[in-house]
Every structure is written in C-alpha cells, then in structure tokens.
Design a protein around this motif. Sequence first.
Motif, PDB file in Angstrom:
ATOM      1  N   SER A 270       0.822  -1.215   0.000  1.00  0.00           N
ATOM      2  CA  SER A 270       0.000   0.000   0.000  1.00  0.00           C
ATOM      3  C   SER A 270       0.851   1.258   0.000  1.00  0.00           C
ATOM      4  O   SER A 270       0.416   2.311  -0.483  1.00  0.00           O
ATOM      5  CB  SER A 270      -0.933  -0.011   1.218  1.00  0.00           C
ATOM      6  N   VAL A 271       2.055   1.190   0.561  1.00  0.00           N
ATOM      7  CA  VAL A 271       2.983   2.323   0.570  1.00  0.00           C
ATOM      8  C   VAL A 271       4.125   2.002  -0.392  1.00  0.00           C
ATOM      9  O   VAL A 271       4.782   0.976  -0.262  1.00  0.00           O
ATOM     10  CB  VAL A 271       3.542   2.571   1.987  1.00  0.00           C
ATOM     11  N   ASP A 276       4.239   8.935  -0.638  1.00  0.00           N
ATOM     12  CA  ASP A 276       2.967   8.461  -0.068  1.00  0.00           C
ATOM     13  C   ASP A 276       2.824   8.896   1.383  1.00  0.00           C
ATOM     14  O   ASP A 276       1.721   9.248   1.834  1.00  0.00           O
ATOM     15  CB  ASP A 276       2.887   6.930  -0.149  1.00  0.00           C
ATOM     16  N   ILE A 277       3.922   8.888   2.143  1.00  0.00           N
ATOM     17  CA  ILE A 277       3.882   9.293   3.549  1.00  0.00           C
ATOM     18  C   ILE A 277       3.596  10.798   3.666  1.00  0.00           C
ATOM     19  O   ILE A 277       2.707  11.215   4.410  1.00  0.00           O
ATOM     20  CB  ILE A 277       5.204   8.948   4.250  1.00  0.00           C
ATOM     21  N   SER A 280       0.024  11.810   2.692  1.00  0.00           N
ATOM     22  CA  SER A 280      -1.110  11.220   3.411  1.00  0.00           C
ATOM     23  C   SER A 280      -1.676  12.117   4.494  1.00  0.00           C
ATOM     24  O   SER A 280      -2.713  11.808   5.086  1.00  0.00           O
ATOM     25  CB  SER A 280      -0.674   9.894   4.043  1.00  0.00           C
ATOM     26  N   SER A 283      -2.393  10.190   7.678  1.00  0.00           N
ATOM     27  CA  SER A 283      -3.226   8.990   7.679  1.00  0.00           C
ATOM     28  C   SER A 283      -2.383   7.718   7.663  1.00  0.00           C
ATOM     29  O   SER A 283      -2.822   6.665   8.129  1.00  0.00           O
ATOM     30  CB  SER A 283      -4.171   9.005   6.476  1.00  0.00           C
ATOM     31  N   LEU A 284      -1.167   7.803   7.119  1.00  0.00           N
ATOM     32  CA  LEU A 284      -0.233   6.687   7.169  1.00  0.00           C
ATOM     33  C   LEU A 284       0.696   6.870   8.362  1.00  0.00           C
ATOM     34  O   LEU A 284       1.240   7.955   8.565  1.00  0.00           O
ATOM     35  CB  LEU A 284       0.580   6.592   5.875  1.00  0.00           C
ATOM     36  N   SER A 285       0.892   5.823   9.140  1.00  0.00           N
ATOM     37  CA  SER A 285       1.674   5.930  10.369  1.00  0.00           C
ATOM     38  C   SER A 285       3.085   5.400  10.150  1.00  0.00           C
ATOM     39  O   SER A 285       3.314   4.500   9.335  1.00  0.00           O
ATOM     40  CB  SER A 285       1.003   5.146  11.495  1.00  0.00           C
ATOM     41  N   ASP A 330       2.387   1.635   9.459  1.00  0.00           N
ATOM     42  CA  ASP A 330       2.512   1.383   8.020  1.00  0.00           C
ATOM     43  C   ASP A 330       3.953   1.283   7.547  1.00  0.00           C
ATOM     44  O   ASP A 330       4.241   0.550   6.590  1.00  0.00           O
ATOM     45  CB  ASP A 330       1.797   2.497   7.238  1.00  0.00           C
TER      46      ASP A 330
END
Length: 471
Positions: A270-271, A276-277, A280, A283-285, A330
């Motif tokens: 997903s990442v 992406d981080i 987000s 929302s992504l940890s 994540d």
Amino acid sequence: MEISRQRVCWFTLLLAALQLGAGAGPSSENTAASLTSVTYASGFPLKKNLAWAVHVMPPFAMYDSTKKGREQFTGFVPEMAVLLEQQLNVNFTMMLGVPLNPEDEEETLKLLKLDDDGAEADLAGGAIHMSANRSLTVRFSTPYFQSGFRLVVQLPVPTHDPLSFGSPFDNMLWLCVGFEIIIVAIIIYIMEAPAVSFSEDSDLREGQVEGIMDSLYMSCTFMLGTADKAPKTWGGKLALLAHGWFMLIIVASYTANLASFLVAAAIQPSVTGWADITGSAGSLSIAIPRNSAQEDFLLYEQGHYGFKFNVTYTQTMEEAYNLVASGQVDATFDDEAIVQYYLLNLRPNPCELMTVGRNFHDVAYALAFDLSNLDFIPFSEAIVYLREIGEIGKLAVKYQVGPGGEAAEDAQVAACVQGAGSGVLIVDDMIGLMALVAGILGLAALVHGGERFKVSSANKAKVSPEDGGKG
C-alpha cells in the motif's frame, strides 16, 4: 567574544602549521604511503590514548557482552579504528556509548561534553549521522560513509487473482474484441449461410439458428487458430482475412504481456515511497526511535514544508521494525545500508519486511568531537587518506554496505513470495483459466446432451404407428 577570537586565531595557526609541515605520518605495514602532502601527525598535539564512545548499529558497530576489551566490538567502524590507530599513531580505548540503549545517538554524543569532571570520551563513532543541528554542538570529521534513508514496509501476503489471465487487456479492450468477433460472425452468416447467401456451396449448416451458431464458431476459431471451416465466397474470404489480421495482432500482444501480468500482480504494498507518507497528511503511520537522525529529519520536514506525520516513537530500530512487521504501523525508515544488512542478516523472519521506493534523503556518517576539540582535523585527513587508498572501500564490500545490497534484497523478496512476482507461475495463478475451461467443457456436455436428445426424438418420430413401434 575574546575567547572566540582566540579560538579562531589558534585554529588558523594550526592549519598554517599543517600546510607548512614536512615529513610523513606514521607508516604501517598494511597501508601505503600517504597520497596527500599534508602530514597530520607531526606537529599536531594528539593524545596517545583516546577514549572512543561507540554508537552501536549493525553492521557499522556491533557489541558482544560475552567478550572482553576491544573484542566486544566488531564491524565496519571498529576495523576502521585499527586503521586510524596505525595512521595517527594513537591507541583507542573503546567503550559502549549508552549501555542501556546503545543505539541512542544523542546520548552517545553527550559523552563528549566537557564538564567539571571532564568529558567521558574523546570521540564518538558508529553510525552517527552528520546534521546541521548537531554541528552546533559537536564537531564532525570528514564522513567515512554516505547513504540515504530508505522506507521499510510490511511484505504483502501474496494474493492471486483468479482472473489474472485476463490482466494484459483492460475490460474495454476485451469488449472490443468480443464485439469484433460478433460483427465478423454476422458478416460471415450473411455471405455464407445457405439460407441467405447466393452461393450453393457453404461450410455453414443449414437452418437459421444452426447457421448463426456455425458462423460464430468460425469467427472464434480464427482467433484461436483452430479453424476447421472456410468461406467459399470471395466476400467471405476477404472478411476472414481482415479478421485474421486483427486477431494476429491481438494474440501477439496478449501473449507478450501475459507472463509479466501473471507473475507481478501479487506484490503490491500500500505504501510505495516517501511521497505516499508526506502526501497522506498523517493517515499513514510511521515508527522511528527517539533521539535519532530520523526524528531530526521529520522535525525538519514539518518545519520547512508543513508536512504532518503520524509518528510512533520507539527506543530502538528493532522495535520500529517489529511494529511494521505486525501491521501496527505502516512504515519505518532508516539508512539504506543498515536496512539492507538487517533484512539480509539479522531479521529472524526475512519474509516480513521489504524496502520500497528510492532513497529520499542523503545521510553521512562521521566521527564526532567536542566543539573545543580540534582533533577532527587530523582524523579527517586520515579518513580521506584511507578512502584514497581503498581501505574504507574494502570494509564496505566486506560488510555488504556497498553496491549490490539491493539486488540481494530483491532476490530474497522473490524467494519469500513463492512464485508470485518472482517470475515463477504457480497453480493459484491459473485457477481462473482452469475454471473458465471447465465451464466451457460443462457447456459442451450440456449442448451435446441436447443434440443427442434432439436426434433421439427425431428418430422416434420416424417410426410409424402402423409398424407397431418397430423400425
């Protein structure tokens, strides 16, 4: 202000002395003569015995409590320390920087601070990152290794789409292929069917329904290369010639792309990268250790670019990796060289984590000294010399922190997924195709049963009542 001016003057005089000095540094049987004209030992006040605070981070520095003395420390940096001892004619006493948390960079650097009792260490080294903020409190030597941050995510569980055999074409293209087959079947029926054609010679069966089904069959078999019927009219021949050309291109394109789609669909995390981080908005940890270069980097990104991060702090990188492997966060990130060594050599289960994306921030490792300590000058020159003669490069190869680590990691990931994404087909990749073939075979059995029933009924109808039921 007066003290600062005195420091500048002394520093200038020392540099001038180094540039005007003559001679060579201490030689070693294992190293060649210096490639530079600077003599970093003679004329520079280096202590004979120096205390080295080791920051532990495999493969750069590893610690074994069951051993004693220098044998407790192994890895890239302890071996480099031996080379520096030979070059600078000094002796190091190595000590664990922070016994309770050997990976804590900030606490290790605090051992350099002069206080009423003096500093606990003369220098610190391991995998300590150079940064602008840290340069305000310590002096760094020339870097001995450069790397970059790399994102680490959970290795996805391989999944297999039963319809993956259709992946080379999107749904719209499949609809276009089906539409073309039907259009050609209609044209063949009009030109070849005995019920509507002027030609008396035809391979199509008589009857409207039978003729339509036969023309559709002819159109499909040209796509699959199993044609057993041929048009008799020139119009029909030209129509099937165009149809055959179209199908030649379609089949060639499908065949060329089928293998890559079948073997690459399973590994899709997903990442996929640092973007992406940052995109987000939290929302992504991510998980990172406290007092680390990663924490400094996130603070910089927040302050300069306004990015929002959802961060879970850990005491060690091992804990951060475990949180990612268990799916609680994540991603995490660390230096590429350290990540690759950890995944290839230290991770108990190598099929839990993988790296994604490219390096997104350059980092460098260097030896650290107190601000009042000018030993960083001869140490920097010695490091430059060791890099020139290839000694540091040999250590990078020995501990697999140079080029080639990424290829080894890719091979390990391919082995973990057992076929999916590795170039090897397994039965799960073909389930959908086998189900489709089984469905067609079932339909063929039903049609055959219907035909057999129809023929049987027709034969019974031919028997007249006067014959008493005898044929």
